[in-house]
Design a protein around this motif. Sequence first.
Motif, short mmCIF file in Angstrom:
data_model
loop_
_atom_site.label_atom_id
_atom_site.label_comp_id
_atom_site.label_asym_id
_atom_site.label_seq_id
_atom_site.Cartn_x
_atom_site.Cartn_y
_atom_site.Cartn_z
N ASP A 76 0.84 -1.20 0.00
CA ASP A 76 0.00 0.00 0.00
C ASP A 76 0.87 1.25 0.00
O ASP A 76 0.67 2.17 -0.80
CB ASP A 76 -0.92 -0.02 1.22
N TYR A 77 1.86 1.27 0.88
CA TYR A 77 2.76 2.43 0.92
C TYR A 77 3.44 2.63 -0.43
O TYR A 77 3.56 3.76 -0.93
CB TYR A 77 3.81 2.25 2.01
N GLY A 78 3.85 1.53 -1.05
CA GLY A 78 4.53 1.63 -2.34
C GLY A 78 3.65 2.23 -3.42
O GLY A 78 4.08 3.14 -4.15
N VAL A 79 2.39 1.74 -3.55
CA VAL A 79 1.53 2.25 -4.61
C VAL A 79 1.08 3.68 -4.32
O VAL A 79 0.97 4.52 -5.23
CB VAL A 79 0.31 1.33 -4.86
N VAL A 80 0.82 3.98 -3.05
CA VAL A 80 0.39 5.33 -2.67
C VAL A 80 1.51 6.35 -2.93
O VAL A 80 1.30 7.38 -3.57
CB VAL A 80 -0.05 5.37 -1.19
N LEU A 92 -7.58 2.53 -4.23
CA LEU A 92 -7.22 1.20 -3.74
C LEU A 92 -8.43 0.48 -3.16
O LEU A 92 -9.17 1.03 -2.34
CB LEU A 92 -6.12 1.33 -2.67
N LEU A 93 -8.62 -0.77 -3.57
CA LEU A 93 -9.73 -1.59 -3.13
C LEU A 93 -9.21 -2.74 -2.26
O LEU A 93 -8.16 -3.31 -2.54
CB LEU A 93 -10.47 -2.17 -4.33
N ASN A 94 -9.97 -3.11 -1.25
CA ASN A 94 -9.60 -4.16 -0.31
C ASN A 94 -10.72 -5.20 -0.30
O ASN A 94 -11.82 -4.93 0.16
CB ASN A 94 -9.39 -3.55 1.07
N ALA A 95 -10.44 -6.42 -0.81
CA ALA A 95 -11.49 -7.44 -0.94
C ALA A 95 -11.90 -8.05 0.39
O ALA A 95 -13.01 -8.56 0.52
CB ALA A 95 -11.03 -8.54 -1.89
N LEU A 351 -3.68 3.91 3.41
CA LEU A 351 -4.30 4.95 2.59
C LEU A 351 -4.91 4.28 1.37
O LEU A 351 -4.32 3.35 0.80
CB LEU A 351 -3.26 6.00 2.16
N PHE A 352 -6.07 4.75 0.96
CA PHE A 352 -6.81 4.09 -0.11
C PHE A 352 -7.06 4.97 -1.33
O PHE A 352 -7.62 4.51 -2.32
CB PHE A 352 -8.16 3.58 0.43
N LYS A 353 -6.63 6.23 -1.28
CA LYS A 353 -6.92 7.11 -2.40
C LYS A 353 -5.84 8.16 -2.56
O LYS A 353 -5.34 8.72 -1.57
CB LYS A 353 -8.28 7.80 -2.19
#
Length: 355
Positions: A76-80, A92-95, A351-353
């Motif tokens: 998550d940290y990497g993509v954010v 970001l979506l969390n299944a 973080l998701f957005k």
Amino acid sequence: MNLRSTLLTGSVFALFASSSYADDWFPYKAMKTEPPFAAGGKQEEVLYTPLSKASQPWKICVSFPHMKDAYWLGVDYGVVDEAKRLGVSMNLLNAGGYTELKTQISQIEDCVANGAQAVVIGAISLDGLNNLVAEVSKKGIPVIDVVNGISSPDVAAKSLVSFYTMGHSAGEYLAKKHPAGSKDVKVGWFPGPAGAGWVEAANKGFQDAVKDSAVKMLDAKYGDTGKEVQQKLVEDVLQSNPDIRYVAGTAVTAEAAQGVIRERGLQGSVNLLAFYMTPGVYDGIKRGFILAAPADSMVVQGRIAIDQAVRILEKNDYIKHVGPKIFVVDQQNVNGVSRTSILPPEDFKPLFKVN
């Protein structure tokens, strides 16, 4: 900017960039696979350097199996952080877990319907998303396979390491301690959720590494990578096998088992090993509670996936199949390994957005 100028090959370079933060995380030592996506593809060392900035704020959808453990917090940290650095939009979506394949598919479908221009997927299932990947790709939307593995030939790129190598590295560590001819030792093996591509790859790698040694594997115990599930599996195996010497498996297994080992007074008689790295495993190694774990730099896997997405959208050259170089961290070398080179900052919250 072409690939030759941004991705440098060679043998003389540092293992890490100076840290994993923003502009100074790269160039990063990585391995690309040729031909891409081939099970028997050959790996070649590269220095991975991403684009400096995106040409526009592309809309990228990212889907994770869950956010139950610190491993996915690192991705998550990497993509954010990479989305922020490049200047793109990220959702970001969390299944919710490895049992939630239908949820993951539905979430991705909704994200595409809402205008996603690229999709990055940490897949719940190796094969279960193939129809979805085909549908999304037909719409001209690139799909990037991050961390877990997707068998679909329709993915545009892969940012991941070989979990066969991760499992093999962990098994090899034990096999060297207990070579053939020495006294047999039992190891409880907890590879993760059944059916996930990364789990089956790690399982085969571990088995192959220990098969000609004195390490004797008990039957693999599969389960979701939630702490309660893994703790119960470990407790059951310890109860049934009082002569067990090692507990090896997912990072969550090693983290959860620390408390079980202490409660049962088994420190020194039962040792722990993980086949991938998390902050909890890193700290456990430093404190002497966990023997070792291969590091796959999950933060960088997330970063590369976002860069691959942007490169594809901007019709830039890109490496189709690449991941950070794997190395083992143990109690002998842990103090010489920079935490921020392989893990997210200690104060990072999910973080998701990114707008």
